[in-house]
Design a protein around this motif. Structure first.
Motif, short mmCIF file in Angstrom:
data_model
loop_
_atom_site.label_atom_id
_atom_site.label_comp_id
_atom_site.label_asym_id
_atom_site.label_seq_id
_atom_site.Cartn_x
_atom_site.Cartn_y
_atom_site.Cartn_z
N ARG A 109 0.62 -1.30 -0.26
CA ARG A 109 -0.22 0.21 -0.08
C ARG A 109 0.67 1.55 -0.14
O ARG A 109 1.49 1.43 1.08
CB ARG A 109 -0.83 0.27 1.30
CG ARG A 109 -1.28 1.65 1.12
CD ARG A 109 -2.86 1.54 2.75
NE ARG A 109 -3.71 2.52 2.64
CZ ARG A 109 -4.92 2.57 1.90
NH1 ARG A 109 -5.56 1.30 1.61
NH2 ARG A 109 -5.87 3.61 2.38
N ILE A 110 1.04 2.05 -1.13
CA ILE A 110 1.72 3.14 -1.18
C ILE A 110 0.55 4.06 -1.33
O ILE A 110 -0.36 4.51 -1.97
CB ILE A 110 2.77 3.17 -2.38
CG1 ILE A 110 1.84 2.55 -3.64
CG2 ILE A 110 3.30 2.06 -2.49
CD1 ILE A 110 2.44 2.87 -4.97
N LYS A 111 1.03 5.89 -0.79
CA LYS A 111 0.40 6.47 -0.35
C LYS A 111 1.03 7.74 -1.53
O LYS A 111 2.36 7.64 -1.38
CB LYS A 111 0.74 7.71 0.55
CG LYS A 111 0.08 7.94 1.07
CD LYS A 111 -0.06 9.29 2.69
CE LYS A 111 -1.16 10.38 2.88
NZ LYS A 111 -0.92 10.54 3.61
N VAL A 112 0.52 8.06 -3.16
CA VAL A 112 1.33 8.96 -3.74
C VAL A 112 0.49 10.47 -3.80
O VAL A 112 -0.77 10.73 -4.03
CB VAL A 112 0.49 8.00 -5.38
CG1 VAL A 112 0.98 9.02 -6.20
CG2 VAL A 112 1.27 6.55 -5.27
N GLY A 113 0.99 11.74 -3.97
CA GLY A 113 1.15 12.48 -4.22
C GLY A 113 0.16 12.96 -5.56
O GLY A 113 0.55 12.65 -6.43
N VAL A 114 -0.50 13.74 -5.75
CA VAL A 114 -1.34 13.60 -6.43
C VAL A 114 -2.07 15.42 -6.87
O VAL A 114 -2.48 15.93 -5.96
CB VAL A 114 -2.62 12.99 -7.03
CG1 VAL A 114 -1.48 11.24 -7.57
CG2 VAL A 114 -3.47 13.38 -6.13
N LEU A 115 -1.92 15.80 -7.77
CA LEU A 115 -2.99 16.74 -8.13
C LEU A 115 -4.66 17.28 -8.48
O LEU A 115 -4.65 16.12 -9.73
CB LEU A 115 -2.19 18.28 -9.09
CG LEU A 115 -1.10 19.58 -7.78
CD1 LEU A 115 0.26 18.76 -7.96
CD2 LEU A 115 -0.99 20.15 -8.82
N PRO A 116 -5.36 17.72 -8.26
CA PRO A 116 -6.56 17.47 -9.58
C PRO A 116 -6.78 17.98 -10.89
O PRO A 116 -7.73 18.95 -11.42
CB PRO A 116 -7.73 18.08 -8.02
CG PRO A 116 -6.48 19.69 -8.07
CD PRO A 116 -5.30 18.77 -8.02
N VAL A 117 -4.87 17.41 -11.80
CA VAL A 117 -5.36 18.56 -12.76
C VAL A 117 -5.30 16.75 -14.23
O VAL A 117 -5.62 15.55 -13.41
CB VAL A 117 -4.21 18.14 -12.82
CG1 VAL A 117 -4.41 20.00 -12.59
CG2 VAL A 117 -2.78 17.65 -12.64
#
Length: 333
Positions: free
Chosen positions: A44-52
């Protein structure tokens, strides 16, 4: 954190660490573990994203089960921008993050991730095309020409990122000294309203915020920031730290394989369009109108070096920086 790995997994990690230390590929580019059957170290990995739009392939990969098939569960976490996400990587609150190449390169040059093994670029995400990076102004405002931007304030989502670089480059290309314009940091979803309320005079937006601001507020494009010296410029991708890569080589390789499939699928506009209402918060009519860039399926050191060179030209880097040692080749690169 991940328990004791099997001997083969440990040897793979040690071998990879030796390569990262300079005992591997002569061109400086590194390659993550490539065996599809290798068990991931962190499921389980946490990935930073933007709503783009740029992150559509990641959502495609989630929806189509590409991560699940690799033994991964991805938890997307909204960040304001690449520069803002890097401390999360270093501190370990994020495992991988989406970000623009400028932020990754600038942070590496400053040594911001030195204690975490440096920053490693593991997957391309997006490349510019005309109409997808626009500086918008109020439709009923006083700014009618590029010269009208002099003395005005332009909102960008974070400093030391692709929006600052391309804004400065295209202003100068149009004979406007970038120092005669004030840049103000602001989250991209807030720019449309800030322009309408005259908090700022203009805003650097990407999709879907461009189309939404044009449709709902009648805002106008005064400048295409992906033109002239920045035409076709690589925009963003995914990165991690050398420490995470060292400890989780099979996890990184699994992420790369799943992302390559998502990037491939994103070449179909209808696939991207269908997902935008879900993760980017736009209505379906707006989703039909957004301008899309390109979704590369592999990392290209030559293209990314162009970003670093432009950064040096426009003062975002003080010295030359070679991008190739930051790259981690995917299993198919």
């Amino acid at each position: 954190m991940i328990g004791r790995r099997r001997t083969t997994g440990l040897l793979a990690a040690v071998t990879l660490f030796a390569a990262m230390s300079g005992c591997g590929a002569p061109d400086g580019a590194r390659q993550a573990a490539t065996t599809p059957s290798s068990k991931v170290e962190k499921a389980r990995i946490k990935v930073g994203v933007l709503p783009v739009v740029d992150v559509a392939p990641l959502h495609i990969a989630i929806k189509n089960g590409y991560f699940r098939n690799e033994g991964l569960e991805v938890e997307p976490f909204i960040v304001q921008g690449g520069a803002a996400a890097i401390p999360g990587l270093v501190q370990g609150s994020l495992d991988i993050t989406f970000g623009n190449w400028v932020s990754f390169i600038a942070a590496e040059a400053k040594g911001n991730a030195k204690n975490a093994g440096g920053l490693k670029l593991i997957s391309d995400a997006y490349q510019a095309k005309p109409g997808m990076f626009l500086i918008l102004v109020k439709g009923t405002g006083s700014i009618k020409t590029l010269r009208d931007l002099i003395g005005k304030t332009i909102a960008i989502n974070t400093f030391n990122n692709i929006s600052e670089l391309t804004t400065k480059a295209v202003l100068e290309a149009n004979d406007i000294d970038p120092k005669r314009v004030t840049l103000k940091e602001m989250a991209m979803p807030d720019m449309e309203a800030a322009i309408e309320r005259n908090v700022v005079d203009a805003g650097f937006m990407s999709e879907p915020f461009i189309t939404r601001a044009q449709r709902s507020s009648g805002q106008l494009a005064i400048l295409d920031a992906a033109s002239g010296p920045t035409d076709g410029i690589p925009i963003a991708g995914y990165g991690t730290t050398g420490r995470f890569l060292q400890d989780n080589p099979h996890t990184v390789a699994a992420f790369q394989r799943a992302m390559a499939k998502g990037q491939r699928d994103a070449s179909d506009r209808a696939t991207v369009q269908a997902l935008l209402p879900d993760y980017a918060g736009v209505d379906r009519d707006t989703a039909k109108l957004v301008h899309l860039g390109q979704f590369p399926t592999s990392l290209d050191g030559t293209r990314l070096q162009r970003v670093a060179n432009l950064m040096k030209t426009y003062g975002l880097l003080q010295t030359d920086l070679a991008v190739e040692p930051m790259l981690v080749r995917g299993p198919d690169n």
